[in-house]
Motif scaffolding. Structure first.
Motif, PDB file in Angstrom:
ATOM      1  N   LEU A 333      47.256  62.393  14.749  1.00 44.22           N
ATOM      2  CA  LEU A 333      48.575  62.294  14.421  1.00 44.22           C
ATOM      3  C   LEU A 333      49.371  61.691  15.220  1.00 44.22           C
ATOM      4  CD1 LEU A 333      50.573  63.904  12.473  1.00 44.22           C
ATOM      5  CD2 LEU A 333      51.183  65.647  13.707  1.00 44.22           C
ATOM      6  N   SER A 334      49.891  61.850  16.982  1.00 40.06           N
ATOM      7  CA  SER A 334      50.426  61.637  17.695  1.00 40.06           C
ATOM      8  C   SER A 334      50.445  59.774  17.601  1.00 40.06           C
ATOM      9  CB  SER A 334      50.329  61.812  19.427  1.00 40.06           C
ATOM     10  OG  SER A 334      50.904  61.024  20.149  1.00 40.06           O
ATOM     11  N   ALA A 335      49.442  58.692  16.845  1.00 39.75           N
ATOM     12  CA  ALA A 335      48.997  57.777  17.356  1.00 39.75           C
ATOM     13  C   ALA A 335      49.777  57.536  16.036  1.00 39.75           C
ATOM     14  CB  ALA A 335      47.844  57.311  17.188  1.00 39.75           C
ATOM     15  N   ARG A 336      49.823  58.149  14.891  1.00 40.19           N
ATOM     16  CA  ARG A 336      49.779  57.401  13.593  1.00 40.19           C
ATOM     17  C   ARG A 336      51.542  58.078  13.408  1.00 40.19           C
ATOM     18  NH1 ARG A 336      45.851  60.827  11.752  1.00 40.19           N
ATOM     19  NH2 ARG A 336      47.112  62.149  11.034  1.00 40.19           N
ATOM     20  N   VAL A 337      52.087  58.732  14.233  1.00 38.36           N
ATOM     21  CA  VAL A 337      53.908  58.265  14.552  1.00 38.36           C
ATOM     22  C   VAL A 337      53.805  57.312  15.642  1.00 38.36           C
ATOM     23  CG1 VAL A 337      55.533  60.154  15.642  1.00 38.36           C
ATOM     24  CG2 VAL A 337      53.600  60.869  14.053  1.00 38.36           C
ATOM     25  N   SER A 338      53.750  57.326  16.537  1.00 37.26           N
ATOM     26  CA  SER A 338      53.798  56.435  17.135  1.00 37.26           C
ATOM     27  C   SER A 338      54.067  54.941  16.520  1.00 37.26           C
ATOM     28  CB  SER A 338      53.139  56.101  18.520  1.00 37.26           C
ATOM     29  OG  SER A 338      53.661  57.569  19.438  1.00 37.26           O
ATOM     30  N   ALA A 340      54.230  54.242  13.318  1.00 35.07           N
ATOM     31  CA  ALA A 340      55.650  54.129  12.601  1.00 35.07           C
ATOM     32  C   ALA A 340      57.013  54.565  12.614  1.00 35.07           C
ATOM     33  CB  ALA A 340      55.199  55.746  11.318  1.00 35.07           C
ATOM     34  N   LYS A 341      56.966  55.634  13.789  1.00 37.50           N
ATOM     35  CA  LYS A 341      58.291  55.633  14.627  1.00 37.50           C
ATOM     36  C   LYS A 341      58.775  55.095  15.796  1.00 37.50           C
ATOM     37  CE  LYS A 341      59.273  57.644  10.636  1.00 37.50           C
ATOM     38  NZ  LYS A 341      60.779  56.800   9.824  1.00 37.50           N
ATOM     39  N   GLY A 342      58.286  54.904  16.425  1.00 37.75           N
ATOM     40  CA  GLY A 342      57.925  54.234  18.202  1.00 37.75           C
ATOM     41  C   GLY A 342      57.017  55.788  19.007  1.00 37.75           C
ATOM     42  N   PRO A 343      56.572  55.288  20.221  1.00 39.81           N
ATOM     43  CA  PRO A 343      55.705  56.630  21.098  1.00 39.81           C
ATOM     44  C   PRO A 343      57.318  57.314  21.767  1.00 39.81           C
ATOM     45  CG  PRO A 343      55.978  54.301  21.966  1.00 39.81           C
ATOM     46  CD  PRO A 343      56.091  53.692  20.737  1.00 39.81           C
ATOM     47  N   TYR A 386      52.271  64.077  25.624  1.00 38.71           N
ATOM     48  CA  TYR A 386      50.597  63.555  25.957  1.00 38.71           C
ATOM     49  C   TYR A 386      50.045  61.531  25.983  1.00 38.71           C
ATOM     50  CZ  TYR A 386      50.527  66.483  30.091  1.00 38.71           C
ATOM     51  OH  TYR A 386      50.934  67.852  31.047  1.00 38.71           O
ATOM     52  N   GLY A 387      50.143  61.519  24.243  1.00 39.93           N
ATOM     53  CA  GLY A 387      49.342  61.120  23.547  1.00 39.93           C
ATOM     54  C   GLY A 387      50.210  59.864  23.600  1.00 39.93           C
ATOM     55  N   ALA A 388      51.787  60.076  23.616  1.00 36.90           N
ATOM     56  CA  ALA A 388      52.619  58.731  23.324  1.00 36.90           C
ATOM     57  C   ALA A 388      52.713  58.154  25.009  1.00 36.90           C
ATOM     58  CB  ALA A 388      54.199  59.735  23.054  1.00 36.90           C
ATOM     59  N   PRO A 468      63.706  53.059  24.797  1.00 41.15           N
ATOM     60  CA  PRO A 468      63.786  51.986  23.967  1.00 41.15           C
ATOM     61  C   PRO A 468      62.943  52.619  22.663  1.00 41.15           C
ATOM     62  CG  PRO A 468      63.551  50.827  25.852  1.00 41.15           C
ATOM     63  CD  PRO A 468      63.010  52.530  25.883  1.00 41.15           C
ATOM     64  N   ARG A 469      63.875  52.457  21.119  1.00 41.16           N
ATOM     65  CA  ARG A 469      63.794  52.879  20.041  1.00 41.16           C
ATOM     66  C   ARG A 469      62.182  51.740  20.177  1.00 41.16           C
ATOM     67  NH1 ARG A 469      64.079  56.289  16.755  1.00 41.16           N
ATOM     68  NH2 ARG A 469      66.482  57.018  17.250  1.00 41.16           N
ATOM     69  N   LYS A 470      61.878  50.509  20.080  1.00 46.89           N
ATOM     70  CA  LYS A 470      61.208  49.852  20.041  1.00 46.89           C
ATOM     71  C   LYS A 470      60.428  49.270  21.531  1.00 46.89           C
ATOM     72  CE  LYS A 470      61.824  48.924  14.979  1.00 46.89           C
ATOM     73  NZ  LYS A 470      61.933  47.754  14.135  1.00 46.89           N
ATOM     74  N   PRO A 471      59.400  49.843  22.139  1.00 43.83           N
ATOM     75  CA  PRO A 471      59.211  48.900  23.133  1.00 43.83           C
ATOM     76  C   PRO A 471      58.401  47.882  23.326  1.00 43.83           C
ATOM     77  CG  PRO A 471      57.807  51.443  22.748  1.00 43.83           C
ATOM     78  CD  PRO A 471      58.659  50.954  21.689  1.00 43.83           C
ATOM     79  N   PRO A 472      59.302  47.406  24.226  1.00 39.75           N
ATOM     80  CA  PRO A 472      58.726  45.754  24.480  1.00 39.75           C
ATOM     81  C   PRO A 472      57.230  45.226  24.461  1.00 39.75           C
ATOM     82  CG  PRO A 472      59.551  46.197  26.367  1.00 39.75           C
ATOM     83  CD  PRO A 472      59.520  47.516  25.745  1.00 39.75           C
ATOM     84  N   ALA A 473      57.269  44.596  23.858  1.00 38.27           N
ATOM     85  CA  ALA A 473      55.385  43.507  24.064  1.00 38.27           C
ATOM     86  C   ALA A 473      55.193  43.547  25.268  1.00 38.27           C
ATOM     87  CB  ALA A 473      55.172  42.957  22.906  1.00 38.27           C
ATOM     88  N   SER A 474      53.798  44.307  26.221  1.00 38.82           N
ATOM     89  CA  SER A 474      53.423  43.765  27.676  1.00 38.82           C
ATOM     90  C   SER A 474      52.933  42.280  27.346  1.00 38.82           C
ATOM     91  CB  SER A 474      52.108  44.531  27.752  1.00 38.82           C
ATOM     92  OG  SER A 474      51.458  44.552  27.150  1.00 38.82           O
TER      93      SER A 474
END
Length: 474
Positions: A333-338, A340-343, A386-388, A468-474
């Motif tokens: 669930l943590s992965a799905r929310v991250s 869809a909405k960001g970690p 912890y998943g985020a 940041p709402r949308k993390p930058p690409a590494s």
């Protein structure tokens, strides 16, 4: 001097791994390592008699594991980036097996401390596992896999308590450590069979001076925190260690900023996303451990107190165990929310759930089922948060620094739990109640600790709001 450019990576040839198998093996390894934190809890009251030592000296069997883990985590992470994450993973598991065997053979304090230190040196397995996943798994599997691996830090501790209590009550106490050794051997064999060596290595020269400075600074800091209540916070030992730790860490920071190939790239660590995530991790570590300090005591206190439930250690484990299962269930669930909405949103959601759990704990203290509900709600929030955290870290650091960055994040959680233990111990020592000749922590003391856990979750929520709402690409 500015940091040298990242060394060219060496590409190791390996057959494509089966994603699910790799995830299961790495998560299992993480759970086995995190078991070491709760393995000796059922033995704490009887350790002095078992080892022929005083209670103060026997406490080193717990403190040593904490100190060794704090030293090993950042060092092993950096070595994994340089020389191979799977290689360092196997070395860590071998240390765990050796330490468990040493404890299984011991009947005195000295070999027990040595064995527990070796167990602590395996603490880098979880960040190494997360980093291997980043290197080896397809992008669509990475979020849920790293969330599962990150949650294993709490899962092993929660599930280990009932298992350890059961073994301690029904078998010779050495069997706890032989079981841990057996699980370590199984984890090692599975890693050898199913986990490929990471294809990403940075090479370069290991920062030995940086490793020594960080180790000395962390040992001083964590030793003062863990022993401050026993030694006296205003005493020379605690104050001296805190001062020495602060000075050493400041000098270490200067060195890391000026050496060509630092142990920890502080410029990367100072990026807003990495810095705020690490601070939030420390706060979440505080919040998570507060539950582990309060609920077992309430369950075990005599019923004559009016709020104690008079239960055995096995019941304590069965009450705390479901929180570990909930943490693991929250990983997908943590992965799905991250996704869809960001970690950052997932981290905030986890903080809200944790605060809610502690709020329930303040008023729900009178039944076993109530405490099980409280621990499960808090576990759900910890699992989400912890998943985020790995997603936030890995989105902001170069691939060649993945293991080191994740190791530092794991270290911040450990520092949070150490501070939580010290603060809770000080509060409960001050807020006591007397029942005849029995003096125990008062109901109000437990409520204060749970209120502090809720406040820590709110602080983490506030910190996450600035990510940041949308993390930058590494």
């Amino acid at each position: 001097m500015p940091n040298a450019p990242v060394q060219p990576v060496d590409i190791a040839v390996s057959s494509p791994p089966r994603s699910n198998t790799v995830v299961v093996v790495l998560a299992f390894s993480g759970i086995v390592v995190s078991l070491m934190q709760t393995l000796v809890i059922p033995l704490v009251p009887v350790l002095p008699a078992l080892l022929g030592a005083s209670a103060a000296d026997s406490a080193w069997a717990i403190t040593t594991t904490l100190l060794a883990g704090a030293v090993a985590t950042p060092v092993v992470g950096r070595l994994g980036d340089m020389y191979g994450k799977r290689r360092m993973l196997l070395i860590s598991l071998a240390l765990l097996v050796a330490g468990s065997a040493a404890c299984g053979l011991s009947n005195a304090l000295a070999p027990m401390i040595v064995g527990r230190a070796l167990q602590g040196l395996a603490a880098g397995v979880i960040p190494l596992g997360i980093s291997i996943m980043r290197d080896e798994l397809p992008a669509e599997r990475l979020g849920s896999a790293t969330a599962t691996m990150s949650a294993s830090l709490g899962v092993g501790g929660a599930l280990g308590l009932p298992a350890a209590a059961f073994l301690a009550e029904r078998t010779d106490w050495h069997m706890l450590f032989w079981t841990a050794a057996g699980l370590g051997v199984v984890a090692t064999a599975l890693v050898v069979a199913f986990v490929p060596e990471s294809a990403v290595r940075t090479g370069g020269r290991f920062d030995l001076a940086g490793a020594a400075g960080l180790s000395i600074g962390l040992i001083c800091l964590l030793l003062a925190i863990s022993k401050g209540a026993e030694w006296g916070w205003t005493g020379a030992r605690a104050g001296g260690l805190l001062g020495a730790g602060a000075v050493v860490l400041l000098l270490w920071g200067w060195w890391e900023l000026h050496t060509r190939q630092p142990l920890v790239d502080l410029r990367t660590t100072a990026r807003r996303q990495v810095l705020l995530t690490n601070i939030a991790s420390a706060v979440f570590g505080f919040a998570m451990f507060a539950m582990s300090l309060v609920l077992p005591q309430i369950l075990q206190l005599p019923a004559v107190t009016g709020y104690g439930l008079g239960q055995t250690m096995v019941v304590v484990g069965l009450v705390m165990g479901p929180s570990g299962l909930v943490m693991m269930a929250m990983a997908p669930l943590s992965a799905r929310v991250s996704k869809a909405k960001g970690p950052n949103v997932t981290l905030m959601l986890g903080a809200v759930v944790v605060a809610t759990g502690y709020g329930l704990g303040i008023v729900l203290m009178s039944g076993v089922w109530q405490l099980m509900l409280v621990s499960s709600v808090i576990g759900a929030g910890i699992g989400l948060a912890y998943g985020a955290m790995p997603a936030l870290i890995m989105a902001a650091v170069p691939v060649g620094e993945t293991a080191a960055a994740n190791s530092l994040n794991t270290l911040m959680r450990a520092i949070g739990t150490s501070v939580s233990s010290a603060v809770a111990g000080a509060v409960l020592a001050q807020l006591t109640a007397a029942f005849g000749s029995l003096t125990v922590p008062s109901r109000e003391g437990f409520q204060v600790i749970m209120a502090m856990g809720a406040a820590a979750a709110v602080i983490a929520l506030t910190i996450a709001a600035f990510l940041p709402r949308k993390p930058p690409a590494s």
